[in-house]
Write an enzyme that holds these catalytic residues in place. Structure first.
Site, PDB file in Angstrom:
ATOM      1  CD  GLU A  94       9.416   0.206  16.091  1.00  0.00           C
ATOM      2  OE1 GLU A  94      10.028  -0.549  16.854  1.00  0.00           O
ATOM      3  OE2 GLU A  94       8.524  -0.183  15.329  1.00  0.00           O
ATOM      4  CB  CYS A 112      11.545   2.836   6.160  1.00  0.00           C
ATOM      5  SG  CYS A 112       9.771   2.609   6.232  1.00  0.00           S
ATOM      6  CB  CYS A 119      -1.544   4.201  11.485  1.00  0.00           C
ATOM      7  SG  CYS A 119      -2.272   4.448   9.851  1.00  0.00           S
ATOM      8  CB  CYS A 123      -3.831  -1.872   6.737  1.00  0.00           C
ATOM      9  SG  CYS A 123      -4.023  -0.303   5.879  1.00  0.00           S
ATOM     10  CB  CYS A 126      -0.408  -2.783   9.135  1.00  0.00           C
ATOM     11  SG  CYS A 126       0.664  -1.461   9.707  1.00  0.00           S
ATOM     12  N   GLY A 171       2.244   5.104  10.281  1.00  0.00           N
ATOM     13  CA  GLY A 171       1.348   6.196   9.895  1.00  0.00           C
ATOM     14  C   GLY A 171       1.045   6.241   8.409  1.00  0.00           C
ATOM     15  CD  GLU A 172      -2.066   7.111   4.008  1.00  0.00           C
ATOM     16  OE1 GLU A 172      -2.121   5.899   3.769  1.00  0.00           O
ATOM     17  OE2 GLU A 172      -1.587   7.939   3.209  1.00  0.00           O
ATOM     18  CB  SER A 203       3.877   4.343   1.085  1.00  0.00           C
ATOM     19  OG  SER A 203       2.948   3.341   1.295  1.00  0.00           O
ATOM     20  CB  SER A 226      -0.885  -0.099   0.277  1.00  0.00           C
ATOM     21  OG  SER A 226       0.333   0.392   0.742  1.00  0.00           O
ATOM     22  CG  LEU A 227      -4.104  -2.699  -5.707  1.00  0.00           C
ATOM     23  CD1 LEU A 227      -4.967  -1.459  -5.759  1.00  0.00           C
ATOM     24  CD2 LEU A 227      -3.542  -2.994  -7.107  1.00  0.00           C
ATOM     25  CG  HIS A 228      -1.906  -4.600   0.271  1.00  0.00           C
ATOM     26  ND1 HIS A 228      -0.636  -4.842  -0.192  1.00  0.00           N
ATOM     27  CD2 HIS A 228      -1.775  -3.584   1.167  1.00  0.00           C
ATOM     28  CE1 HIS A 228       0.223  -4.030   0.392  1.00  0.00           C
ATOM     29  NE2 HIS A 228      -0.445  -3.253   1.217  1.00  0.00           N
ATOM     30  CG  ASN A 302       7.200  -9.116   6.357  1.00  0.00           C
ATOM     31  OD1 ASN A 302       8.040  -9.989   6.206  1.00  0.00           O
ATOM     32  ND2 ASN A 302       7.210  -7.985   5.684  1.00  0.00           N
ATOM     33  CB  CYS A 345       6.379  -4.347   4.485  1.00  0.00           C
ATOM     34  SG  CYS A 345       5.498  -3.114   3.625  1.00  0.00           S
TER      35      CYS A 345
HETATM   36  S1  SF4 Z   1      -0.231  -0.112   6.404  1.00  0.00           S
HETATM   37 FE1  SF4 Z   1       0.205   2.076   6.633  1.00  0.00          FE
HETATM   38  S2  SF4 Z   1      -1.811   3.035   6.446  1.00  0.00           S
HETATM   39 FE2  SF4 Z   1      -2.210   0.874   6.865  1.00  0.00          FE
HETATM   40  S3  SF4 Z   1      -2.411   0.740   9.097  1.00  0.00           S
HETATM   41 FE3  SF4 Z   1      -0.262   0.327   8.608  1.00  0.00          FE
HETATM   42  S4  SF4 Z   1       0.762   2.304   8.816  1.00  0.00           S
HETATM   43 FE4  SF4 Z   1      -1.440   2.709   8.632  1.00  0.00          FE
END
Ligand code: SF4
Length: 359
Positions: A94, A112, A119, A123, A126, A171-172, A203, A226-228, A302, A345
């Protein structure tokens, strides 16, 4: 064995010229074709009006057009568009198109992009992280998302142009760094989309060796981390990457990145009710980021399907941001777009939405 054909959309200008000269053509033909593919975003050979049939026939033996097949396009009430694509091998990804109505009449667009199918980072908040990792995208498949969106949008808006690119989709990106960097070189090229280098954001969830590798490129792009969560105890609960690269190591790599590139880092902080939104976390965050050239983007989390993470009330979000600012940390609340179509996000799942029929 017959060699696989090159993806014409994944070639840099230099590679395109080399390909053309290897076929006995003048190198300026390579430039003309690069402009058709990258600037005009055409999707087949016949649209290249100033290229002779003989050249096209030769080229077709070594290179191919593989535009992503548009499966669905969903439009949010705020105008955000989410595109579900089918790749050449049948996998789905996507991309999201966001618009910002700027000063007078000009609308600016941000796309984006996805960089992997699924991935592996897992996380907790996500939707992509819940999918099995399948493969990295190629540079052509990454840049192709910009080209395909441009192609489709120009049917209704002649002078459509993407202004900003963020690698924050599925994805990362730093696990696919070579392809990501190549896609930036292609999209930044003045003969192609000509997107300014400072308008690219990569990112990462916090891969320390790859942050150092990216720093050595000394690119004028934006790095978003991405700290979070501001402590290892909390971060371990939502980001498995923290077990491998805990906060001390991550922040050390970020300091080195800033020193080497002279660029600020943006830290993303998804605010989760009752988890990381208290004053205790504000103080831990202030301590962690002290002395760093950094901005913090606060993203009220979200909700995804079956997600246990809850979004805090707006008053709590404001309170958190104000407390950071009172302690000298620059923080903004990131404008939320497209959450009603699962385009925000952490919401990209690469699947058909319920009640939306395939095209
Ligand atoms: S936030 Fe990014 S790195 Fe983490 S699982 Fe989702 S897509 Fe992968």
């Amino acid at each position: 064995m017959k060699e696989a054909k090159a993806d014409i959309r994944g070639l840099t200008l230099e590679e395109m010229k080399e390909l053309l000269t290897s076929l006995g053509e003048k190198s300026f033909r390579g430039q003309q074709i690069f402009q058709w593919v990258q600037d005009k975003a055409v999707q087949n050979w016949t649209e290249m009006r100033n290229i002779g049939q003989e050249t096209k026939t030769k080229l077709e033996q070594y290179a191919e057009f593989t535009p992503h097949k548009l499966l669905t396009e969903r439009i949010s009430h705020d105008g955000t568009r989410k595109f579900l694509w089918e790749l050449k091998d049948g996998r789905n990804i996507e991309s999201v198109l966001l618009h910002h109505t700027g000063d007078i009449t000009k609308t600016r667009y941000t796309v984006c992009l996805s960089t992997q199918v699924g991935c592996p980072m897992g996380c907790g908040f996500c939707a992509t992280g819940k999918l099995k990792f399948t493969r990295n995208l190629t540079a052509g498949e990454i840049a192709g998302q910009v080209l395909d969106i441009t192609y489709h949008r120009r049917k209704v808006e002649n002078d459509f142009k993407i202004n900003n690119v963020v690698y924050m989709g599925m994805g990362e990106p730093l696990l696919n760094l070579a392809a990501v960097l190549k896609s930036i070189r292609i999209l930044n090229h003045e003969q192609g989309q000509n997107i300014g280098i400072r308008r690219f954001t990569i990112s990462t969830c916090g891969l320390v060796p790859q942050i150092r590798e990216l720093a050595r490129e000394k690119l004028d792009i934006v790095l978003a981390v991405s700290l979070h969560a501001p402590t290892n105890e909390l971060r371990n609960q939502i980001m498995p990457v923290n077990q491998k690269y805990p906060l001390e190591e991550l922040i050390k790599a970020c300091r080195e990145y800033i020193e080497l590139t002279g660029r600020r880092i943006t830290f993303e902080y998804a605010l989760v009710k009752g988890f990381n939104d208290g004053l205790k976390e504000v103080h831990a965050l202030v301590k962690l980021l002290r002395g760093l050239e950094a901005n913090v983007n606060i993203i009220p989390v979200n909700t995804t399907d079956n997600n246990v993470y809850q979004r805090p009330a707006l008053t709590e979000v404001y309170r958190f941001v104000k407390a950071l600012e009172d302690n000298g940390i620059k923080a903004v609340i990131r404008e939320e777009k497209g959450s009603d179509i699962q385009a925000a996000c952490g919401q990209l799942a690469g699947t058909y939405p319920v009640n939306v029929a395939p095209r």
